[in-house]
Scaffold this motif. Sequence first.
Motif, short mmCIF file in Angstrom:
data_model
loop_
_atom_site.label_atom_id
_atom_site.label_comp_id
_atom_site.label_asym_id
_atom_site.label_seq_id
_atom_site.Cartn_x
_atom_site.Cartn_y
_atom_site.Cartn_z
N ARG A 154 0.75 -1.28 -0.01
CA ARG A 154 -0.18 -0.11 -0.09
C ARG A 154 0.93 0.97 0.09
NH1 ARG A 154 -4.78 -0.58 4.44
NH2 ARG A 154 -5.22 1.49 3.25
N ALA A 155 2.17 1.13 0.41
CA ALA A 155 2.99 2.38 0.75
C ALA A 155 3.30 2.88 -0.78
CB ALA A 155 4.27 1.91 1.35
N CYS A 156 3.10 2.05 -1.88
CA CYS A 156 3.46 2.50 -3.27
C CYS A 156 2.49 3.33 -3.96
CB CYS A 156 3.99 1.57 -3.97
SG CYS A 156 5.09 1.93 -5.51
N GLY A 157 1.24 2.97 -3.55
CA GLY A 157 0.12 3.92 -4.17
C GLY A 157 -0.60 2.92 -5.38
N ARG A 158 -1.53 3.38 -5.99
CA ARG A 158 -2.27 2.85 -6.97
C ARG A 158 -1.56 2.74 -8.21
NH1 ARG A 158 -7.06 6.98 -6.98
NH2 ARG A 158 -6.00 8.63 -8.35
N PRO A 159 -1.70 1.82 -8.98
CA PRO A 159 -1.28 2.11 -10.59
C PRO A 159 -1.52 3.11 -11.20
CG PRO A 159 -2.84 0.37 -10.35
CD PRO A 159 -2.65 0.67 -8.84
N PRO A 160 -0.79 3.71 -11.97
CA PRO A 160 -1.18 4.61 -13.20
C PRO A 160 -2.52 4.46 -14.14
CG PRO A 160 0.98 3.94 -13.71
CD PRO A 160 0.52 2.99 -12.62
N ALA A 161 -3.15 5.45 -14.16
CA ALA A 161 -4.29 4.74 -15.39
C ALA A 161 -3.88 4.53 -16.74
CB ALA A 161 -5.17 6.14 -15.29
N PHE A 162 -4.39 3.66 -17.25
CA PHE A 162 -4.12 2.94 -18.38
C PHE A 162 -5.35 2.73 -19.17
CE2 PHE A 162 -2.64 -0.46 -21.38
CZ PHE A 162 -1.82 0.08 -21.95
N ASP A 163 -5.37 3.26 -20.38
CA ASP A 163 -6.60 3.18 -21.28
C ASP A 163 -6.25 2.11 -22.62
OD1 ASP A 163 -8.77 3.43 -23.08
OD2 ASP A 163 -8.91 5.51 -22.99
N LYS A 164 -6.67 0.97 -22.42
CA LYS A 164 -6.14 -0.07 -23.59
C LYS A 164 -6.61 0.40 -24.93
CE LYS A 164 -5.85 -4.17 -20.51
NZ LYS A 164 -6.26 -5.45 -20.32
N ALA A 165 -7.89 0.93 -24.74
CA ALA A 165 -8.67 1.21 -26.30
C ALA A 165 -7.47 2.34 -26.88
CB ALA A 165 -9.85 1.83 -26.11
N GLN A 166 -6.91 3.16 -26.18
CA GLN A 166 -6.26 4.36 -26.79
C GLN A 166 -5.01 3.83 -27.18
OE1 GLN A 166 -6.94 7.28 -27.89
NE2 GLN A 166 -9.04 7.17 -27.36
N TYR A 167 -4.33 3.05 -26.19
CA TYR A 167 -2.83 2.28 -26.31
C TYR A 167 -2.91 1.65 -27.69
CZ TYR A 167 1.49 0.10 -25.08
OH TYR A 167 2.53 -0.32 -25.38
N ARG A 168 -3.94 1.17 -28.03
CA ARG A 168 -3.93 0.40 -29.52
C ARG A 168 -3.69 1.27 -30.84
NH1 ARG A 168 -8.90 -2.88 -27.40
NH2 ARG A 168 -7.76 -4.60 -26.52
N ARG A 169 -3.99 2.65 -30.52
CA ARG A 169 -3.71 3.52 -31.54
C ARG A 169 -2.35 3.99 -31.55
NH1 ARG A 169 -8.34 7.89 -31.07
NH2 ARG A 169 -7.50 8.49 -33.04
N ARG A 170 -1.28 3.52 -30.53
CA ARG A 170 0.09 3.72 -30.58
C ARG A 170 0.84 3.32 -32.05
NH1 ARG A 170 4.48 0.90 -29.55
NH2 ARG A 170 3.25 -0.77 -29.00
N ASN A 171 0.34 2.37 -32.64
CA ASN A 171 0.83 1.86 -33.66
C ASN A 171 1.11 3.18 -35.04
OD1 ASN A 171 -1.67 2.49 -35.06
ND2 ASN A 171 -1.89 0.29 -35.69
N ALA A 172 0.39 4.18 -34.67
CA ALA A 172 0.58 5.23 -35.76
C ALA A 172 2.04 5.72 -35.96
CB ALA A 172 -0.28 6.69 -35.29
N VAL A 173 2.91 5.48 -34.85
CA VAL A 173 4.22 6.06 -34.70
C VAL A 173 4.82 4.83 -35.53
CG1 VAL A 173 6.29 6.05 -33.25
CG2 VAL A 173 4.24 7.02 -32.62
#
Length: 182
Positions: free
Chosen positions: A101-120
Amino acid sequence: MGHSRGGLTSRVHLLSDDRARPLHWLTSPGQRGDSPMFAPVLDGLRIRRRGTGRPRSRPDRVCGDKAYSSRDNRAYARRRGIKAIIAQPDDQRLHRKRRGRACGRPPAFDKAQYRRRNAVERCVNKWKQFRAVAGAGPDRRPADGRLLTRCDKRDYIFNGTLTVTAIVIWLHDTVQEPSEVP
């Protein structure tokens, strides 16, 4: 140019739009990591507005692969008001779990937007259609002596080659095919 396991190489850190057109890039030696180049690449972004006003320098979101995952990069994006969609490597995820618990929650991650990373990736493939950009390593000659790839030895020449190629990509994207006449 810098040394990496493959010899003398250079690395291109690229920022592109959703239509796989290059917006801004920086080159670095091949041995340099990706993560330290996150902020300089974003700082160089300048997109002219159609009307009057300052150029746009802050994208709505930035998608990156696991190499750009770090607390510093996420904090930088948060300070500038940019939504960071960057996957976390397994080692970072396990480290956070181990701390509890000391490390906090994981960063937000949007899988649908991440799929658009292939533009690079598509933008890089467009760049590599040009022979001068395809070979980012030293010249190699096969047994028959023909030249397979070409590499510019100076950084400013390689950046010029990338600029000319980016202009061609942008011009090709703006040219519309002629409409069929009935």
